[in-house]
Scaffold this active site. Sequence first.
Site, PDB file in Angstrom:
ATOM      1  N   ALA A  70      74.185  24.599  40.722  1.00 32.87           N
ATOM      2  CA  ALA A  70      74.770  25.795  41.334  1.00 32.87           C
ATOM      3  C   ALA A  70      73.953  27.055  41.051  1.00 32.87           C
ATOM      4  O   ALA A  70      74.004  28.004  41.833  1.00 32.87           O
ATOM      5  CB  ALA A  70      76.201  25.977  40.874  1.00 32.87           C
ATOM      6  N   THR A  71      73.198  27.071  39.966  1.00 34.36           N
ATOM      7  CA  THR A  71      72.342  28.234  39.726  1.00 34.36           C
ATOM      8  C   THR A  71      71.360  28.376  40.887  1.00 34.36           C
ATOM      9  O   THR A  71      71.167  29.466  41.436  1.00 34.36           O
ATOM     10  CB  THR A  71      71.587  28.090  38.383  1.00 34.36           C
ATOM     11  OG1 THR A  71      72.568  28.079  37.336  1.00 34.36           O
ATOM     12  CG2 THR A  71      70.605  29.221  38.164  1.00 34.36           C
ATOM     13  N   ASN A 150      84.921  31.472  35.551  1.00 32.73           N
ATOM     14  CA  ASN A 150      84.636  30.440  34.562  1.00 32.73           C
ATOM     15  C   ASN A 150      85.076  30.804  33.144  1.00 32.73           C
ATOM     16  O   ASN A 150      85.224  29.948  32.297  1.00 32.73           O
ATOM     17  CB  ASN A 150      83.141  30.112  34.567  1.00 32.73           C
ATOM     18  CG  ASN A 150      82.272  31.335  34.489  1.00 32.73           C
ATOM     19  OD1 ASN A 150      82.352  32.218  35.335  1.00 32.73           O
ATOM     20  ND2 ASN A 150      81.431  31.423  33.470  1.00 32.73           N
ATOM     21  N   GLN A 180      83.862  26.389  39.747  1.00 31.24           N
ATOM     22  CA  GLN A 180      85.022  26.095  38.885  1.00 31.24           C
ATOM     23  C   GLN A 180      86.283  25.802  39.697  1.00 31.24           C
ATOM     24  O   GLN A 180      87.334  25.541  39.118  1.00 31.24           O
ATOM     25  CB  GLN A 180      85.271  27.256  37.913  1.00 31.24           C
ATOM     26  CG  GLN A 180      84.122  27.549  36.963  1.00 31.24           C
ATOM     27  CD  GLN A 180      83.909  26.469  35.894  1.00 31.24           C
ATOM     28  OE1 GLN A 180      84.723  25.563  35.720  1.00 31.24           O
ATOM     29  NE2 GLN A 180      82.804  26.555  35.174  1.00 31.24           N
ATOM     30  N   GLY A 201      77.270  19.587  40.554  1.00 31.95           N
ATOM     31  CA  GLY A 201      77.654  18.204  40.243  1.00 31.95           C
ATOM     32  C   GLY A 201      78.241  18.024  38.855  1.00 31.95           C
ATOM     33  O   GLY A 201      79.206  17.293  38.665  1.00 31.95           O
ATOM     34  N   HIS A 202      77.665  18.751  37.877  1.00 34.34           N
ATOM     35  CA  HIS A 202      78.072  18.419  36.505  1.00 34.34           C
ATOM     36  C   HIS A 202      79.407  19.026  36.079  1.00 34.34           C
ATOM     37  O   HIS A 202      79.915  18.725  35.001  1.00 34.34           O
ATOM     38  CB  HIS A 202      76.961  18.762  35.496  1.00 34.34           C
ATOM     39  CG  HIS A 202      76.757  20.207  35.207  1.00 34.34           C
ATOM     40  ND1 HIS A 202      77.225  20.785  34.049  1.00 34.34           N
ATOM     41  CD2 HIS A 202      76.127  21.183  35.886  1.00 34.34           C
ATOM     42  CE1 HIS A 202      76.887  22.065  34.039  1.00 34.34           C
ATOM     43  NE2 HIS A 202      76.212  22.333  35.142  1.00 34.34           N
ATOM     44  N   THR A 238      61.213  16.676  46.393  1.00 35.92           N
ATOM     45  CA  THR A 238      61.800  15.340  46.568  1.00 35.92           C
ATOM     46  C   THR A 238      63.226  15.333  46.028  1.00 35.92           C
ATOM     47  O   THR A 238      63.470  15.790  44.907  1.00 35.92           O
ATOM     48  CB  THR A 238      60.939  14.290  45.828  1.00 35.92           C
ATOM     49  OG1 THR A 238      59.611  14.377  46.361  1.00 35.92           O
ATOM     50  CG2 THR A 238      61.490  12.889  46.012  1.00 35.92           C
ATOM     51  N   CYS A 324      77.540  29.255  29.308  1.00 35.03           N
ATOM     52  CA  CYS A 324      76.280  29.372  30.029  1.00 35.03           C
ATOM     53  C   CYS A 324      75.430  30.515  29.499  1.00 35.03           C
ATOM     54  O   CYS A 324      74.234  30.563  29.729  1.00 35.03           O
ATOM     55  CB  CYS A 324      76.535  29.597  31.511  1.00 35.03           C
ATOM     56  SG  CYS A 324      77.466  28.265  32.215  1.00 35.03           S
TER      57      CYS A 324
HETATM   58  N1  PLP Z   1      78.790  29.355  38.680  1.00 32.80           N
HETATM   59  C1  PLP Z   1      79.800  29.186  37.805  1.00 32.80           C
HETATM   60  C2  PLP Z   1      81.115  29.850  38.063  1.00 32.80           C
HETATM   61  C3  PLP Z   1      79.609  28.422  36.655  1.00 32.80           C
HETATM   62  O1  PLP Z   1      80.612  28.255  35.795  1.00 32.80           O
HETATM   63  C4  PLP Z   1      78.336  27.818  36.439  1.00 32.80           C
HETATM   64  C5  PLP Z   1      78.069  27.062  35.203  1.00 32.80           C
HETATM   65  O2  PLP Z   1      78.683  27.299  34.187  1.00 32.80           O
HETATM   66  C6  PLP Z   1      77.324  28.007  37.398  1.00 32.80           C
HETATM   67  C7  PLP Z   1      77.589  28.794  38.500  1.00 32.80           C
HETATM   68  C8  PLP Z   1      75.972  27.390  37.247  1.00 32.80           C
HETATM   69  O3  PLP Z   1      76.027  26.033  37.583  1.00 32.80           O
HETATM   70  P1  PLP Z   1      74.846  25.017  37.209  1.00 32.80           P
HETATM   71  O4  PLP Z   1      75.017  24.711  35.755  1.00 32.80           O
HETATM   72  O5  PLP Z   1      75.086  23.833  38.098  1.00 32.80           O
HETATM   73  O6  PLP Z   1      73.548  25.685  37.484  1.00 32.80           O
END
Ligand code: PLP
Length: 376
Positions: A70-71, A150, A180, A201-202, A238, A324
Site C-alpha cells: 500500500a505504500t 490505523n 485498515q 496484502g499483509h 515482474t 509503521c
Molecule cells: N496505509 C495504512 C492506513 C496503513 O496502516 C499502512 C501500514 O501500516 C500502509 C498504508 C502501508 O501499507 P504497506 O505496509 O502495505 O506498505
Amino acid sequence: MSIYLDNAATTKPCEDAVRAAAEAMTEYYGNPSSLHRAGLDAQLAVDGARKTIADSIGADPSCLYFTSGATESNNLALRGASAAYGRKSKRIVISAVEHASIEETAADLEKKGFEVTRVSPREDGRFYAADFVNACGEDVCLVSMMYVNNETGYILPVSDTFAMIKRKFPHIITHTDCVQAYMKLAVKASALSADLISLSGHKVHGGKGVGALYIKKGVRVLPIITGGRQEKGIRSGTESVPMICAFGAAVEKLAPTVKERWDKVSALRAYLLDRLSGIDGISVNSPDDGSPYVVNISAEGKRSEIMLHFLESKGIYVSSGSACSKGQQSGVLGQFGITGKRADSALRISMSAETTEAELDEFVTALAEGMEKIRG
Ligand code: PLP
C-alpha cells in the site's frame, strides 16, 4: 506461546495464502510476460487473484493493478494522479490523520510545487464531510482520505464526502487508503465514489510485499515506475506471482465473512473494554463507533515503550502508536485531541478474528501488573 495483538501492523498469513504462495513458487514459476506455456500459467494465476480481489470491491478486474504494497499504491495514486491532473489545478486535499505513505508523499509534492490542504477533525474529535467539501475548489486536482485510521480505528466519512465532492466538483479525483478497512468493512468502489483505492496484502493475512491500486476506468494515473510495461504500463516490474496468489487466496477466504468477523471482533472489543475498566489509570483513546479491530488506550504515567517491552517480556505483542513509524509519534493522536503524557503512554491493541477472550484476559492481567510494577 506468544499473544499477538498487533494486527494493524501486520497479520499472520493464513494457511490458504501460504499454500497458494508455495504452489505458485513450485508450479507457476514462469514470468507472466513470457510468451510460452510457463509464462501463460503464471499470467493466469495472477489474473485469477486479480479477479478475486476486484470482485471483492465490486470492480472490473481490468481496473486492478498490483504493486509491492500500500505504500507504493499510495505513492502511485498521489504522484500518478497529480502528474496527470495537476498541471493547472495544483492543490491536493488530504485528511490530517493519514498514514505516512500519504502524508510524506503529499509533503514531497508540496516541495515540488503543489499546495496541500490538510483537513483536521473538529473539536469533538470527529471528521465532517462538509469540511472536506469546503476545503475543495476548482484549483484542487485530488482528494485523499483514509477509510479507517490505523492508530485509533476511527472511521472517516469517505462515502459521504466523496459523493458530495463529486457532485460539486466532478473534476476532482478521489482516492482512499482502505488498508485498515479492507476485509473488515465493505469496501466497494462505487459505493465509496472512489476513483482510486489502495489495498495491502499483509493486513489481510495475505503476506508482505504485495498490494493493489484500483483505478476507475477512464481515470488517468501516470506511472512512477517505468520499465517493461507490466500491469499495462502503470507499474513496471515482474509481478510477484507467489505474493499475488497469496493475496488472492487470503481475500477468497475472508471475503464471505466480513460481517461475521466484524461482529465477532466487536464482541471481543466489548469484552476487552469491560475488562480494562477494572484497571485504574487506563483511558480509551479510540472512538466508540470506530473499527473494533483497533483499540487505542493510554496507561497513565507509563511510557508506551516501557509498557510495550514489559508486555513483550510476558510474550504479549502490542504497538505504541503506529508501528509503521518505528515508535516515532506521528502527530495523528494529537489530531484526535490526545496529547502530552496521554499520547506518550498510548498503546495500540489490534485484534484479528483469531484473537480469543483468553488471550485478552492474559493481556489485561499483564497490563494490570505493569501498572503496579512500572515506575514512570
Ligand atoms: N496505509 C495504512 C492506513 C496503513 O496502516 C499502512 C501500514 O501500516 C500502509 C498504508 C502501508 O501499507 P504497506 O505496509 O502495505 O506498505
